[in-house]
Design a protein around this motif. Structure first.
Motif, PDB file in Angstrom:
ATOM      1  N   UNK A 270     -83.930  24.072 -25.863  1.00  0.00           N
ATOM      2  CA  UNK A 270     -83.303  23.980 -27.171  1.00  0.00           C
ATOM      3  C   UNK A 270     -84.147  23.209 -28.176  1.00  0.00           C
ATOM      4  N   UNK A 271     -84.993  23.939 -28.884  1.00  0.00           N
ATOM      5  CA  UNK A 271     -85.756  23.309 -29.969  1.00  0.00           C
ATOM      6  C   UNK A 271     -85.367  24.008 -31.277  1.00  0.00           C
TER       7      UNK A 271
ATOM      8  N   UNK B 225     -86.357  27.711 -35.482  1.00  0.00           N
ATOM      9  CA  UNK B 225     -87.086  26.763 -34.645  1.00  0.00           C
ATOM     10  C   UNK B 225     -87.266  25.456 -35.413  1.00  0.00           C
ATOM     11  N   UNK B 226     -86.923  24.349 -34.780  1.00  0.00           N
ATOM     12  CA  UNK B 226     -87.102  23.028 -35.374  1.00  0.00           C
ATOM     13  C   UNK B 226     -88.546  22.603 -35.108  1.00  0.00           C
TER      14      UNK B 226
ATOM     15  N   UNK C 120     -90.340  20.175 -36.085  1.00  0.00           N
ATOM     16  CA  UNK C 120     -90.581  18.757 -35.757  1.00  0.00           C
ATOM     17  C   UNK C 120     -90.323  18.493 -34.278  1.00  0.00           C
ATOM     18  N   UNK C 121     -89.211  19.032 -33.780  1.00  0.00           N
ATOM     19  CA  UNK C 121     -88.875  18.871 -32.357  1.00  0.00           C
ATOM     20  C   UNK C 121     -89.972  19.465 -31.479  1.00  0.00           C
ATOM     21  N   UNK C 122     -90.391  20.653 -31.853  1.00  0.00           N
ATOM     22  CA  UNK C 122     -91.417  21.356 -31.078  1.00  0.00           C
ATOM     23  C   UNK C 122     -92.735  20.578 -31.113  1.00  0.00           C
ATOM     24  N   UNK C 123     -93.090  20.076 -32.294  1.00  0.00           N
ATOM     25  CA  UNK C 123     -94.343  19.314 -32.447  1.00  0.00           C
ATOM     26  C   UNK C 123     -94.319  18.067 -31.566  1.00  0.00           C
TER      27      UNK C 123
END
Length: 200
Positions: A54-55, A62-63, A65-68
């Motif tokens: 769940x990103x 797609x978030x 920032x979360x993924x980064x």
């Protein structure tokens, strides 16, 4: 058509240089913008959901920032994400080159790609340009954009050092002074590219 690969590190000013090239008459594609488009595609979202869980934002996007956060702290995960995105990015860039060549065979076509050297893709270009700024300036620019110093250092360290990248360059554009100085540098390089394109 002259195929130009433009790279540098985060905070060296690649996008500013791209914009100046565009103003001078070059055709420009930005790999980061291509990625933004890909992250909205349904098939890509599915692959990312499978790999990273769940990103996503509440709207189902797609978030980034979360993924980064995940990929900049985990080299394995970074490789996985690159495995999903890179082949698609290179397809889009290829398409861009084909379209430019059709409409303007004498064009200078510039692809701005952060990981041009790391992926080995620099070999597919007629000319490689590296935008250079020392680490101290990179950190200053990134913190001005709202990144913490730690985060900035982490991002810089996750890429090949800029001094290494310079070794692969046909042209180095030094972005350490004013915007006017940078414009002059880019104009000089553009003149040389035009000379190369006419022989190409």
């Amino acid at each position: 058509m002259l195929k130009v690969g433009l790279t540098g590190s985060i905070g060296t000013g690649k996008s500013t240089v791209s914009k100046i090239f565009e103003r001078l008459g070059a055709y420009v594609i930005d790999a980061d913008k291509v990625v933004h488009g890909l992250l909205k595609r349904k098939d890509i979202k599915e692959k990312i959901r499978k790999e990273f869980g769940d990103v996503f934002t509440e709207e189902g996007e797609i978030d980034r920032k979360k993924l980064a956060k995940i990929v900049f702290t985990d080299a394995e995960k970074k490789k996985k994400l690159e495995g999903i995105l890179h082949p698609e990015v290179f397809k889009e860039i290829q398409k861009f080159f084909e379209e430019v060549e059709k409409k303007d065979p004498d064009a200078i076509a510039v692809a701005e790609i952060p990981l041009l050297i790391e992926t080995g893709n620099y070999k597919n270009y007629d000319t490689v340009i590296v935008v250079y700024a020392p680490e101290q300036i990179q950190i200053e620019r990134l913190t001005k954009k709202g990144m913490s110093k730690d985060e900035a250092v982490k991002r810089i360290k996750s890429q090949l050092p800029i001094d290494e990248k310079v070794k692969y360059a046909d042209f180095v554009i030094y972005n350490t002074g004013s915007v006017e100085q940078l414009e002059k540098e880019v104009e000089n390089v553009y003149k040389k590219l035009k000379a190369l394109a006419s022989k190409h």
